[in-house]
Design a protein around this motif. Structure first.
Motif, short mmCIF file in Angstrom:
data_model
loop_
_atom_site.label_atom_id
_atom_site.label_comp_id
_atom_site.label_asym_id
_atom_site.label_seq_id
_atom_site.Cartn_x
_atom_site.Cartn_y
_atom_site.Cartn_z
N TYR A 158 -16.11 5.88 6.61
CA TYR A 158 -14.68 5.61 6.69
C TYR A 158 -13.97 6.83 6.11
N LYS A 159 -13.11 7.45 6.91
CA LYS A 159 -12.46 8.69 6.50
C LYS A 159 -11.15 8.38 5.77
N VAL A 160 -11.03 8.93 4.57
CA VAL A 160 -9.77 8.89 3.83
C VAL A 160 -9.21 10.31 3.84
N PRO A 161 -8.00 10.52 4.32
CA PRO A 161 -7.48 11.89 4.43
C PRO A 161 -7.27 12.55 3.08
N GLU A 162 -7.19 13.87 3.08
CA GLU A 162 -6.89 14.61 1.85
C GLU A 162 -5.61 14.09 1.23
N GLY A 163 -5.65 13.80 -0.07
CA GLY A 163 -4.47 13.25 -0.73
C GLY A 163 -4.28 11.77 -0.51
N GLY A 164 -5.02 11.21 0.45
CA GLY A 164 -5.01 9.76 0.67
C GLY A 164 -3.91 9.22 1.55
N THR A 165 -3.03 10.07 2.08
CA THR A 165 -1.87 9.55 2.80
C THR A 165 -2.19 9.18 4.24
N ASN A 166 -1.99 7.91 4.56
CA ASN A 166 -2.00 7.40 5.92
C ASN A 166 -1.16 6.12 5.91
N THR A 167 -1.14 5.41 7.02
CA THR A 167 -0.29 4.22 7.12
C THR A 167 -0.67 3.17 6.07
N LEU A 168 -1.96 2.99 5.83
CA LEU A 168 -2.40 2.00 4.85
C LEU A 168 -2.05 2.44 3.42
N ALA A 169 -2.08 3.74 3.17
CA ALA A 169 -1.69 4.25 1.85
C ALA A 169 -0.21 3.98 1.59
N VAL A 170 0.61 4.21 2.60
CA VAL A 170 2.04 3.96 2.46
C VAL A 170 2.30 2.48 2.20
N LYS A 171 1.56 1.62 2.89
CA LYS A 171 1.67 0.17 2.66
C LYS A 171 1.39 -0.17 1.20
N GLY A 172 0.38 0.45 0.62
CA GLY A 172 0.07 0.22 -0.78
C GLY A 172 1.17 0.72 -1.70
N CYS A 173 1.75 1.87 -1.37
CA CYS A 173 2.81 2.44 -2.21
C CYS A 173 4.11 1.65 -2.11
N GLU A 174 4.25 0.85 -1.08
CA GLU A 174 5.42 -0.02 -0.98
C GLU A 174 5.40 -1.11 -2.04
N GLU A 175 4.26 -1.27 -2.72
CA GLU A 175 4.13 -2.31 -3.74
C GLU A 175 4.42 -1.78 -5.15
N ILE A 176 4.78 -0.51 -5.27
CA ILE A 176 5.06 0.07 -6.59
C ILE A 176 6.32 -0.55 -7.20
N LEU A 177 7.37 -0.64 -6.40
CA LEU A 177 8.63 -1.19 -6.89
C LEU A 177 8.61 -2.72 -6.84
N THR A 178 9.24 -3.33 -7.83
CA THR A 178 9.33 -4.79 -7.90
C THR A 178 10.80 -5.21 -7.88
N GLN A 179 11.03 -6.50 -7.91
CA GLN A 179 12.40 -7.02 -7.90
C GLN A 179 13.21 -6.51 -9.08
N GLU A 180 12.56 -6.34 -10.23
CA GLU A 180 13.29 -5.91 -11.42
C GLU A 180 13.76 -4.46 -11.32
N ASP A 181 13.27 -3.75 -10.32
CA ASP A 181 13.68 -2.34 -10.14
C ASP A 181 14.90 -2.20 -9.24
N ALA A 182 15.43 -3.31 -8.76
CA ALA A 182 16.54 -3.26 -7.81
C ALA A 182 17.83 -2.76 -8.43
#
Length: 302
Positions: free
Chosen positions: A139-163
């Motif tokens: 399973y290939k993970v690109p350099e730096g890790g960025t792909n569509t699935l990586a972006v999906k994971g990073c969408e979980e960094i912010l929470t409701q309290e950060d609004a």
């Protein structure tokens, strides 16, 4: 959830200038080995690898890559073999003296060292096919890790309290983290990205994954380019740790915080603004950077 995570906290950073409020989201504390944006980027890729019945991950990186270290640790924790294609043939006999590579090796990663010319061809079908012949299916993970699935994971960094923050600030490498942040923004918020590389070319890469337009790259704080550093940045990083008890890595988060402090001093943010800076981890790279600083007879990061 793949690993047990600690909660990410928003730590207040008390400023001498009270005209704005600054907080730091401590993503660096969520996991001891796969911290910050590396966990976020790898989460759904690891699940996808398991779903596809792969038993090994293959990825790419340099001598002091946070990504290489994180993939090795994550693979071990998730029961997957890992292979790292490393830029620089001369590093093959220097693993023991390299903190990042020795850490990855201790976590079971196998290395393939290639020349810089070959490394530039890492996405070519011919090169990838040769790797499959050598290592079998992976399973290939690109350099730096960025792909569509990586972006999906990073969408979980912010929470409701950060609004309630006006600005979300992040360091930018390959663009996956900032894209995830952009995608979950409120209309009243703006993301400021601080690239660790020279140039404005990342806009196109980020736009491939980001679905909103309320973001901007601040390109004045790269300190000469990727992994470049000077004495002023070292002094800032050390003072920040002394003042706030938070270690900053010199490649990404340190440059971002230097930039934020400078912009506050220059009045970039309007009075009353609330700023949230994302600490994306990467602290494992400090040891390798200190080795470089010592060779240049510069102060080291403490």
């Amino acid at each position: 959830m793949i690993f047990k995570l600690e909660n990410s906290i928003n730590q207040p950073i008390k400023l001498p200038n009270n005209k704005v409020e600054l907080y730091m989201k401590r993503e660096d504390v969520i996991h001891p080995f796969v911290s910050g944006n590396k966990y976020r980027k790898l989460k759904y890729n690891l699940l996808e690898a398991k779903k596809g019945n792969y038993d090994r991950l293959l990825t790419f990186g340099g001598a002091f890559s946070n990504h290489i270290a994180a993939v090795a640790a994550a693979g071990k924790g998730f029961g997957l073999k890992t292979i790292g294609v490393i830029r620089g043939e001369e590093l093959a006999d220097k693993v023991v003296g390299n903190a990042t590579l020795s850490y990855a090796e201790a976590n079971g990663m196998r290395f393939k060292f290639v020349s810089r010319e070959t490394y530039r061809k890492k996405t070519s079908p011919e090169f990838l096919e040769a790797l499959k012949e050598e290592y079998g299916a992976f399973y290939k993970v690109p350099e730096g890790g960025t792909n569509t699935l990586a972006v999906k994971g990073c969408e979980e960094i912010l929470t409701q309290e950060d609004a309630n923050f006006d600005y979300i600030c992040t360091a930018v490498g390959t663009g996956g983290t900032i894209a995830g942040l952009i995608n979950c923004l409120k209309p009243s918020q703006q993301v400021l990205g601080f690239p660790a590389l020279k140039g404005d070319f990342l806009k196109e890469d980020i736009s491939k994954f980001a679905n909103k337009s309320n973001w901007k790259l601040i390109t004045d704080y790269h300190f000469g380019g990727y992994a470049k550093i000077n004495e002023a940045l070292v002094v800032f990083i050390n003072k920040f740790k002394q003042d706030y008890g938070v270690a900053l890595d010199p490649v990404y988060t340190g440059k971002m915080l230097f930039g934020i402090f400078d912009l506050i001093e220059k009045g970039y943010f309007s009075e009353g603004s609330k700023i949230l800076a994302i600490h994306t981890g990467g602290l494992q790279g400090i040891e390798g950077m200190n080795a470089v600083l010592k060779k240049k007879n510069l102060p080291i990061i403490i």
